[in-house]
Write a protein that holds these residues in place. Structure first.
Motif, PDB file in Angstrom:
ATOM      1  N   ARG A  91      43.384  46.976  39.729  1.00 44.03           N
ATOM      2  CA  ARG A  91      42.390  46.043  39.040  1.00 44.03           C
ATOM      3  C   ARG A  91      40.977  45.971  38.716  1.00 44.03           C
ATOM      4  NH1 ARG A  91      40.755  40.383  41.976  1.00 44.03           N
ATOM      5  NH2 ARG A  91      40.685  39.022  40.503  1.00 44.03           N
ATOM      6  N   THR A  92      40.771  46.304  39.661  1.00 44.13           N
ATOM      7  CA  THR A  92      39.168  46.699  39.441  1.00 44.13           C
ATOM      8  C   THR A  92      38.770  47.718  38.390  1.00 44.13           C
ATOM      9  OG1 THR A  92      38.671  46.983  41.891  1.00 44.13           O
ATOM     10  CG2 THR A  92      37.055  48.012  40.574  1.00 44.13           C
ATOM     11  N   LEU A 117      49.182  44.441  41.717  1.00 42.78           N
ATOM     12  CA  LEU A 117      48.328  45.694  41.375  1.00 42.78           C
ATOM     13  C   LEU A 117      47.374  46.190  42.466  1.00 42.78           C
ATOM     14  CD1 LEU A 117      46.922  44.074  37.801  1.00 42.78           C
ATOM     15  CD2 LEU A 117      49.138  45.315  37.754  1.00 42.78           C
ATOM     16  N   THR A 137      49.741  43.964  32.819  1.00 41.78           N
ATOM     17  CA  THR A 137      49.275  44.789  34.215  1.00 41.78           C
ATOM     18  C   THR A 137      48.290  43.631  33.357  1.00 41.78           C
ATOM     19  OG1 THR A 137      50.366  46.608  33.694  1.00 41.78           O
ATOM     20  CG2 THR A 137      48.200  46.654  35.047  1.00 41.78           C
ATOM     21  N   ASN A 149      48.641  39.942  35.241  1.00 38.09           N
ATOM     22  CA  ASN A 149      48.585  40.459  35.899  1.00 38.09           C
ATOM     23  C   ASN A 149      47.035  40.868  36.591  1.00 38.09           C
ATOM     24  OD1 ASN A 149      50.907  40.452  36.387  1.00 38.09           O
ATOM     25  ND2 ASN A 149      52.203  42.602  36.608  1.00 38.09           N
ATOM     26  N   ALA A 150      46.090  40.983  36.668  1.00 33.98           N
ATOM     27  CA  ALA A 150      45.731  41.443  37.363  1.00 33.98           C
ATOM     28  C   ALA A 150      44.349  40.243  36.938  1.00 33.98           C
ATOM     29  CB  ALA A 150      43.959  42.273  36.070  1.00 33.98           C
ATOM     30  N   PRO A 167      46.860  39.060  41.068  1.00 29.49           N
ATOM     31  CA  PRO A 167      46.762  40.018  41.383  1.00 29.49           C
ATOM     32  C   PRO A 167      47.685  40.669  42.622  1.00 29.49           C
ATOM     33  CG  PRO A 167      45.235  38.143  42.586  1.00 29.49           C
ATOM     34  CD  PRO A 167      46.015  37.934  41.560  1.00 29.49           C
TER      35      PRO A 167
END
Length: 353
Positions: free
Chosen positions: A35-36, A30, A19, A22-23, A27
């Motif tokens: 993501r933020t 997510l 995770t 991926n952020a 992106p």
């Protein structure tokens, strides 16, 4: 100071390492909110993103490609041919978010050549296939693309290329001069190897022996010169090594060629920039190109149209674009491309009076 890792962020947030990865890298996998929150937590913990060097080591790719010049790098931004070629090459690389590294590798500079050995790039392009940088790159097993054949042997040699048939183009230029009735012709070329004095006249056979005796040095104009000499066989042909490929060198050649009682009826420069410089020398002496001395060049630069210079037009931007595409797409089937050229006859060449 302890380096924060993606594992540290994942542990604090109670999410998977994937995770967090991926952020930064994917992106779209997510939700915007998740993501933020990951990016904010990473920033608070002092994590700025994946290590670029580690990523390159894992993938074996840098997404960076080199362009090798035998001249100083300033030449790449001053020579019109190089500027046009590099612009087209860069545009394709930019479309694919790839980076470019410029390398200056003069002949005989072993320290500069070592930079090719150490360069972390995915491939290298050069204007000539037998320049030392390209040879070293192929020895490394690196993908290479070049844009000038130095000799007929390069046609079936190693490496990919995007070229015109310089030999055939030179034969067309020679045939034009024959049709116009020229019998005494000077050929202006780059000085063939380091240390050779400039502005020295050679008979065509003498210059051939000079080049052959120093085969370890690059002479990228060999196919153009050999085509001209072959096409002008039986005429009075003189070759002049003028130094560098520049307008200033072409202008300086004017003093040698024009300030003599037996000046030639025609002069062919191995490039347009040389020919334009020679035309400057003609006008400086109140002589008219095409009337007092016919002048021709090679490359088809935009400036030649206004100057009225007869030239061989080649698709410079297509060369740059296709060289980039070949490096970016190793699976492309057609990897040895010969582009068309065109003889453009203008007012700088006329029949002998």
């Amino acid at each position: 100071m302890v380096r924060v890792t993606q594992q540290d962020i994942a542990k604090v947030m109670g999410v998977s390492v994937m995770t967090v990865s991926n952020a930064f890298n994917r992106p779209d996998q997510l939700s915007p909110d998740l993501r933020t929150r990951v990016l904010e937590r990473a920033a608070k913990m002092g994590y700025t993103g994946p290590d670029a060097i580690a990523r390159q080591l894992r993938s074996g790719k840098t997404n960076t490609f080199a362009v090798a010049f035998e001249e100083k790098l300033s030449y790449a931004f001053s020579d019109p041919f190089s500027v046009a070629w590099l612009a087209a090459f860069s545009e394709v690389m930019e479309e694919h978010r790839a980076s470019i590294m410029l390398l200056s590798v003069p002949a005989g500079d072993h320290e500069a050549l070592a930079a090719v050995q150490d360069a972390a790039v995915d491939g290298i392009a050069g204007l000539c296939g037998n320049q030392p940088a390209m040879i070293r790159a192929r020895e490394r097993g690196m993908p290479t693309v070049y844009c000038t054949l130095a000799s007929r042997a390069d046609v079936d040699g190693s490496g990919d290329y995007v070229v015109i048939d310089d030999h055939a183009a030179a034969l067309e230029m020679a045939a034009l001069l024959r049709r116009l009735g020229h019998r005494r012709v000077f050929l202006l070329v780059e000085t063939p190897y380091p240390g050779q004095p400039s502005m020295v006249e050679y008979r065509a056979d003498e210059f051939r022996r000079l080049v052959d005796a120093n085969a370890g040095y690059l002479f990228s104009d060999d196919l153009r010169l050999s085509g001209l000499v072959e096409g002008l066989q039986g005429l009075d042909v003189t070759v002049v090594g003028v130094g560098t490929n520049s307008r200033a060198a072409g202008h300086a050649a004017g003093a040698l060629v024009l300030d003599r009682a037996d000046r030639p009826t025609a002069v062919v420069a191995i490039s347009d920039v040389m020919a334009l410089g020679f035309m400057d020398a003609l006008r400086q002496r109140d002589l008219v190109p095409g009337v007092d001395v016919s002048v021709a060049g090679f490359d088809g630069l935009p400036e030649t149209a206004e100057a009225g210079l007869t030239t061989i037009r080649q698709p410079v931007r297509d060369k740059g674009r296709l060289a980039a595409e070949l490096l970016l797409d190793p699976g492309r089937k057609d990897r040895r491309i010969i582009l068309p050229h065109e003889l453009i006859v203008r007012r700088s060449t006329r029949p002998v009076a």
